[in-house]
Design an enzyme around this catalytic site. Structure first.
Site, PDB file in Angstrom:
ATOM      1  N   ARG A  32      -0.257  -9.005  13.789  1.00 52.82           N
ATOM      2  CA  ARG A  32      -0.933  -8.407  12.863  1.00 52.82           C
ATOM      3  C   ARG A  32      -1.859  -8.850  11.372  1.00 52.82           C
ATOM      4  O   ARG A  32      -2.404  -8.077  11.199  1.00 52.82           O
ATOM      5  CB  ARG A  32       0.191  -7.231  11.818  1.00 52.82           C
ATOM      6  N   LYS A  58       0.568  -1.326   0.097  1.00 55.32           N
ATOM      7  CA  LYS A  58      -0.082  -0.550   0.368  1.00 55.32           C
ATOM      8  C   LYS A  58       0.944   0.993   0.189  1.00 55.32           C
ATOM      9  O   LYS A  58       0.657   2.316  -0.318  1.00 55.32           O
ATOM     10  CB  LYS A  58      -0.760   0.176   0.735  1.00 55.32           C
ATOM     11  N   ARG A  85      12.084  -6.854   4.031  1.00 55.67           N
ATOM     12  CA  ARG A  85      12.474  -5.490   4.821  1.00 55.67           C
ATOM     13  C   ARG A  85      12.805  -5.227   6.209  1.00 55.67           C
ATOM     14  O   ARG A  85      13.880  -4.202   5.931  1.00 55.67           O
ATOM     15  CB  ARG A  85      11.119  -4.948   4.761  1.00 55.67           C
ATOM     16  N   ARG A 129      11.871  -1.458  11.823  1.00 57.20           N
ATOM     17  CA  ARG A 129      10.733  -0.846  12.811  1.00 57.20           C
ATOM     18  C   ARG A 129      10.358  -2.557  14.027  1.00 57.20           C
ATOM     19  O   ARG A 129      10.146  -3.116  13.787  1.00 57.20           O
ATOM     20  CB  ARG A 129       9.466  -1.128  11.696  1.00 57.20           C
ATOM     21  N   ARG A 156      -8.810   0.878   8.530  1.00 55.52           N
ATOM     22  CA  ARG A 156      -8.878  -0.297   9.196  1.00 55.52           C
ATOM     23  C   ARG A 156      -9.910  -0.675  10.337  1.00 55.52           C
ATOM     24  O   ARG A 156      -9.667  -1.791  10.357  1.00 55.52           O
ATOM     25  CB  ARG A 156      -7.370  -0.864  10.279  1.00 55.52           C
TER      26      ARG A 156
HETATM   27  P1  ADP Z   1       1.545  -2.092   8.050  1.00 55.52           P
HETATM   28  O1  ADP Z   1       0.419  -2.024   6.924  1.00 55.52           O
HETATM   29  O2  ADP Z   1       2.556  -2.522   7.554  1.00 55.52           O
HETATM   30  O3  ADP Z   1       1.417  -3.581   9.334  1.00 55.52           O
HETATM   31  P2  ADP Z   1       1.074   0.711   9.351  1.00 55.52           P
HETATM   32  O4  ADP Z   1       2.473   1.656   8.963  1.00 55.52           O
HETATM   33  O5  ADP Z   1      -0.021   0.735   8.428  1.00 55.52           O
HETATM   34  O6  ADP Z   1       1.342  -1.060   8.443  1.00 55.52           O
HETATM   35  O7  ADP Z   1       1.039   0.725  10.833  1.00 55.52           O
HETATM   36  C1  ADP Z   1       2.043  -0.291  11.738  1.00 55.52           C
HETATM   37  C2  ADP Z   1       0.341   0.062  12.924  1.00 55.52           C
HETATM   38  O8  ADP Z   1       0.250   1.058  12.986  1.00 55.52           O
HETATM   39  C3  ADP Z   1      -0.922  -0.965  13.113  1.00 55.52           C
HETATM   40  O9  ADP Z   1      -0.071  -2.456  13.505  1.00 55.52           O
HETATM   41  C4  ADP Z   1      -0.837   0.324  14.015  1.00 55.52           C
HETATM   42  O10 ADP Z   1      -0.538  -0.558  15.192  1.00 55.52           O
HETATM   43  C5  ADP Z   1      -0.923   0.873  13.901  1.00 55.52           C
HETATM   44  N1  ADP Z   1      -1.620   1.590  12.442  1.00 55.52           N
HETATM   45  C6  ADP Z   1      -1.706   2.300  11.479  1.00 55.52           C
HETATM   46  N2  ADP Z   1      -3.067   1.894  11.235  1.00 55.52           N
HETATM   47  C7  ADP Z   1      -4.081   2.443  12.084  1.00 55.52           C
HETATM   48  C8  ADP Z   1      -5.309   2.331  12.100  1.00 55.52           C
HETATM   49  N3  ADP Z   1      -6.354   2.885  10.646  1.00 55.52           N
HETATM   50  N4  ADP Z   1      -6.122   2.067  12.833  1.00 55.52           N
HETATM   51  C9  ADP Z   1      -5.766   1.341  14.083  1.00 55.52           C
HETATM   52  N5  ADP Z   1      -4.483   1.020  14.335  1.00 55.52           N
HETATM   53  C10 ADP Z   1      -3.500   1.554  13.082  1.00 55.52           C
END
Ligand code: ADP
Length: 190
Positions: free
Chosen positions: A148, A13, A125, A137, A86
């Site tokens: 996740r 994404k 990564r 990360r 999400r």
């Molecule tokens: P990825 O899609 O690779 O897991 P992101 O950078 O989108 O990584 O998100 C990393 C973390 O940030 C998620 O695992 C969650 O803890 C938090 N997070 C990000 N966006 C949201 C969201 N819209 N709602 C709740 N938690 C979020």
């Protein structure tokens, strides 16, 4: 035009959102990036979310909706929502926020992948970052990745049906090379 990129962690994404900002001048709104910035700044909110994120769980709807509300309050259009919404509550909130601005969603694009490739990409990564001496990360490890993925299936994947019902869902093959995925998205957006 405002769009959502949907898909599990590691689906690509962020990569595709970055390409769209260049090719179409759209504005990427990544809640993951915003939350990591909050952590890096040492703000109270950053401290609250750090542990939840490291474990791979979702941060509360209240916090992420607040972050998006703040960004949208600055005005503009042509947003790419990356990693948001999400949950169904976040999806409803986004619909309401856009409606308040007199805007809507053009498409929800699902990057379709399989779990094996996600694990490889995320482990890859982390290894690349480590090799380059960059910070890894906190949630790019096997244990958090499991959480996740589970969070994706339980809380986020219902959005596929949600946007399908609204006639907004489009799927692309997220296993194709990066440029091919970008071309598929470009064709969908017209
Ligand atoms: P990825 O899609 O690779 O897991 P992101 O950078 O989108 O990584 O998100 C990393 C973390 O940030 C998620 O695992 C969650 O803890 C938090 N997070 C990000 N966006 C949201 C969201 N819209 N709602 C709740 N938690 C979020």
């Amino acid at each position: 035009m405002n769009i959502i990129l949907l898909g599990p962690p590691g689906a690509g994404k962020g990569t595709q959102a970055g390409l769209l900002t260049k090719s179409r001048g759209m504005v990427q709104l990544s809640t993951g990036d915003m939350l990591r910035e909050a952590q890096a700044s040492g703000s109270e909110m950053g401290k609250i979310v750090a542990e939840v994120m490291a474990k791979g769980q979702l941060v509360t709807d209240e916090i992420v909706i607040g972050l998006i509300r703040e960004k949208l309050a600055q005005g503009g259009s042509g947003f790419i929502f990356d990693g948001f919404p999400r949950t169904l509550a976040q999806a409803d909130a986004l619909g309401a926020l856009l409606a308040e601005m007199g805007q809507g969603l053009h498409a929800a694009i699902e990057l379709q992948v399989n779990d094996e490739v996600l694990v490889d990409r995320i482990v890859g990564r982390a290894e690349e970052a480590r090799a380059a001496g960059k910070p890894v990360r906190a949630d790019d490890n096997a244990e958090s990745l499991k959480t996740r993925l589970m969070a994706y299936y339980k809380q986020t994947s219902p959005l596929v049906g949600y946007y399908h019902a609204k006639g907004l869902l489009k799927g692309v093959d997220g296993l194709a090379p990066i440029d091919d995925v970008a071309a598929q998205i470009d064709a969908l957006l017209g």
